[in-house]
Design an enzyme around this catalytic site. Structure first.
Site, mmCIF file in Angstrom:
data_model
loop_
_atom_site.group_PDB
_atom_site.id
_atom_site.type_symbol
_atom_site.label_atom_id
_atom_site.label_comp_id
_atom_site.label_asym_id
_atom_site.label_seq_id
_atom_site.Cartn_x
_atom_site.Cartn_y
_atom_site.Cartn_z
ATOM 1 C CE LYS A 53 19.780 -13.020 21.881
ATOM 2 N NZ LYS A 53 20.091 -12.460 23.208
ATOM 3 C CD GLN A 97 21.524 -13.509 26.643
ATOM 4 O OE1 GLN A 97 21.705 -13.482 25.428
ATOM 5 N NE2 GLN A 97 20.361 -13.182 27.193
ATOM 6 C CG ASP A 120 21.589 -6.676 22.281
ATOM 7 O OD1 ASP A 120 20.563 -6.783 21.577
ATOM 8 O OD2 ASP A 120 21.670 -7.144 23.431
#
Length: 282
Positions: A53, A97, A120
């Site tokens: 990322k 994450q 996200d």
């Protein structure tokens, strides 16, 4: 021969557009969009995803801010780090994450992320707004899948879509997005009885259950669109949630593994960060 839904090629096209948008934003505001990534613990796969990322940020001219915390981190300590990022005007997107160590309340930490920086698509508020058809950043993987379908002119309205998987960040938002696009949606999962009978009805089948090749190719009807959101490492490569060997003789279109959904997940995260920066910086 089935159409290959090439996520890697589409991601490159989108990144080229994002690079132009980021350059324009820098010229206008004098500031660079920043995605903050939080990695808790030393899981190798998670570290690899975070690095990928960060690389994607650099390819489009963005910066990434890495926050690395020890595996002993508590929920309270992680919440404090998230609040710092929420308050930082230089940070435009926040990625926590998944998964985090077991002692952490992951849902509480996801929901602590500011809606404006939830690029996200992991907060309950963001999910609720998306499900109601309101403006919100979609969960990155299902939003990426929707982009793949749209850009390849796959008809969704009126079709029967079967989503195999019900996770909060993939299966459930995938079903909601397909429903919003006027599909008739069935949600199945690992405990569904006679799963094959449901899969055989699907015009669009999405494998999002997290079990290697659970969905057999002989369950899939001729002409179906096959989307495989899974990835399970194997010697010499990997497989998805759907048995894809020979699928080109059955499906009308399909996402390969790898190179289908995965690249678009990351690109969607980056695109939504650019959108958040554009809103914040004008």
């Amino acid at each position: 021969m089935a159409l290959v839904l090439d996520g890697r090629a589409l991601a490159k096209q989108i990144e080229a557009d994002l690079l132009t948008r980021v350059e324009a934003l820098k010229a206008k505001s004098g500031r660079t969009p920043i995605l903050a990534t939080i990695l808790v613990g030393d899981d190798g796969a998670s570290a690899t995803y975070v690095r990928m990322k960060g690389n994607a940020c650099r390819r489009v001219g963005m910066d990434s801010l890495k926050v690395e915390l020890p595996k002993e981190t508590t929920t309270e300590q992680l919440l404090a780090e998230i609040e710092k990022l929420n308050a930082n005007p230089d940070v435009h997107g926040i990625l926590l994450q998944h998964p985090v160590p077991a002692q952490i309340d992951e849902r509480a930490c996801f929901d602590a992320i500011s809606l404006a920086k939830d690029v996200d698509g992991v907060t309950c508020l963001g999910y609720g707004r998306m499900a109601m058809g309101e403006v919100a950043y979609g969960s990155a993987t299902p939003a990426g899948i929707m982009t793949i379908l749209k850009e390849n002119n796959i008809e969704i309205a009126g079709k029967h879509a079967v989503v195999v998987g019900r996770s909060a960040i993939l299966g459930k938002p995938m079903a909601a997005m397909l429903l919003e696009a006027n599909a008739t949606v069935t949600i199945c999962h690992s405990r569904t009885q006679d799963l094959a009978s449901f899969v055989k009805q699907a015009d669009i089948i999405v494998g999002a259950v997290g079990k290697a090749e659970l969905i057999q190719k002989d369950w899939i009807k001729s002409g179906a669109v096959v989307v495989d959101a899974g990835f399970h490492p194997r010697d010499g490569g990997g497989v998805g949630d759907i048995q894809l060997q020979g699928i080109e003789d059955i499906a009308s279109a399909y996402t390969p593994v790898p190179g289908g959904v995965g690249p678009m997940t990351i690109t969607t995260l980056i695109r939504q960060t650019v959108e958040a920066a554009e809103k914040a910086l004008g």
